[in-house]
Design a protein around this motif. Sequence first.
Motif, PDB file in Angstrom:
ATOM      1  N   GLY A  55      34.599  35.390  46.802  1.00 22.71           N
ATOM      2  CA  GLY A  55      35.600  35.199  45.758  1.00 22.71           C
ATOM      3  C   GLY A  55      37.009  35.336  46.302  1.00 22.71           C
ATOM      4  O   GLY A  55      37.910  34.565  45.953  1.00 22.71           O
ATOM      5  N   ILE A  56      37.204  36.308  47.176  1.00 23.66           N
ATOM      6  CA  ILE A  56      38.518  36.487  47.803  1.00 23.66           C
ATOM      7  C   ILE A  56      38.853  35.279  48.680  1.00 23.66           C
ATOM      8  O   ILE A  56      39.983  34.782  48.663  1.00 23.66           O
ATOM      9  CB  ILE A  56      38.550  37.796  48.617  1.00 23.66           C
ATOM     10  CG1 ILE A  56      38.458  39.001  47.674  1.00 23.66           C
ATOM     11  CG2 ILE A  56      39.803  37.884  49.476  1.00 23.66           C
ATOM     12  CD1 ILE A  56      38.211  40.319  48.370  1.00 23.66           C
ATOM     13  N   LYS A  59      39.703  32.325  46.453  1.00 19.90           N
ATOM     14  CA  LYS A  59      41.006  32.522  45.817  1.00 19.90           C
ATOM     15  C   LYS A  59      42.148  32.267  46.797  1.00 19.90           C
ATOM     16  O   LYS A  59      43.152  31.651  46.445  1.00 19.90           O
ATOM     17  CB  LYS A  59      41.097  33.941  45.259  1.00 19.90           C
ATOM     18  CG  LYS A  59      42.369  34.228  44.521  1.00 19.90           C
ATOM     19  CD  LYS A  59      42.369  35.619  43.930  1.00 19.90           C
ATOM     20  CE  LYS A  59      43.674  35.877  43.192  1.00 19.90           C
ATOM     21  NZ  LYS A  59      43.694  37.212  42.632  1.00 19.90           N
ATOM     22  N   ARG A  60      41.986  32.750  48.026  1.00 19.18           N
ATOM     23  CA  ARG A  60      43.031  32.575  49.036  1.00 19.18           C
ATOM     24  C   ARG A  60      42.943  31.215  49.743  1.00 19.18           C
ATOM     25  O   ARG A  60      43.828  30.880  50.520  1.00 19.18           O
ATOM     26  CB  ARG A  60      42.937  33.670  50.089  1.00 19.18           C
ATOM     27  CG  ARG A  60      43.282  35.025  49.579  1.00 19.18           C
ATOM     28  CD  ARG A  60      43.243  36.023  50.700  1.00 19.18           C
ATOM     29  NE  ARG A  60      43.555  37.359  50.215  1.00 19.18           N
ATOM     30  CZ  ARG A  60      43.418  38.443  50.921  1.00 19.18           C
ATOM     31  NH1 ARG A  60      42.978  38.377  52.165  1.00 19.18           N
ATOM     32  NH2 ARG A  60      43.717  39.615  50.412  1.00 19.18           N
ATOM     33  N   ASN A  61      41.864  30.501  49.516  1.00 23.83           N
ATOM     34  CA  ASN A  61      41.604  29.226  50.186  1.00 23.83           C
ATOM     35  C   ASN A  61      41.619  29.406  51.706  1.00 23.83           C
ATOM     36  O   ASN A  61      42.190  28.611  52.446  1.00 23.83           O
ATOM     37  CB  ASN A  61      42.592  28.156  49.742  1.00 23.83           C
ATOM     38  CG  ASN A  61      42.074  26.768  50.008  1.00 23.83           C
ATOM     39  OD1 ASN A  61      40.872  26.557  50.169  1.00 23.83           O
ATOM     40  ND2 ASN A  61      42.977  25.799  50.049  1.00 23.83           N
TER      41      ASN A  61
END
Length: 94
Positions: A55-56, A59-61
């Motif tokens: 997920g991180i 989110k940060r791509n």
Amino acid sequence: MSSNSQRYLVLISKIIFFYSIFYVIMKILAIFQGAWMIPNLILSIPYLVFAIVGGIMVKRNSYHWAYVIAGAILISVVRYYEKEWMIQLHEYFL
């Protein structure tokens, strides 16, 4: 890194991320349907960690091949030994 390599990295990372979420949800649903609680929760912990890290990353791509390699190994090992570990954990905590 080449364009194809980057696309494969993103695709496989997202597959591992969504599989981890799916696995945790299925284990929680299994508990509500009467499956053993402690073994199911213990076996879902690594997937929960992979879901959080994934997920991180999403989110940060920002993606990394270590996540893909570790995810493939984790999924393979847990799927292969899941029945044995489930019984052993249940007997241990019984």
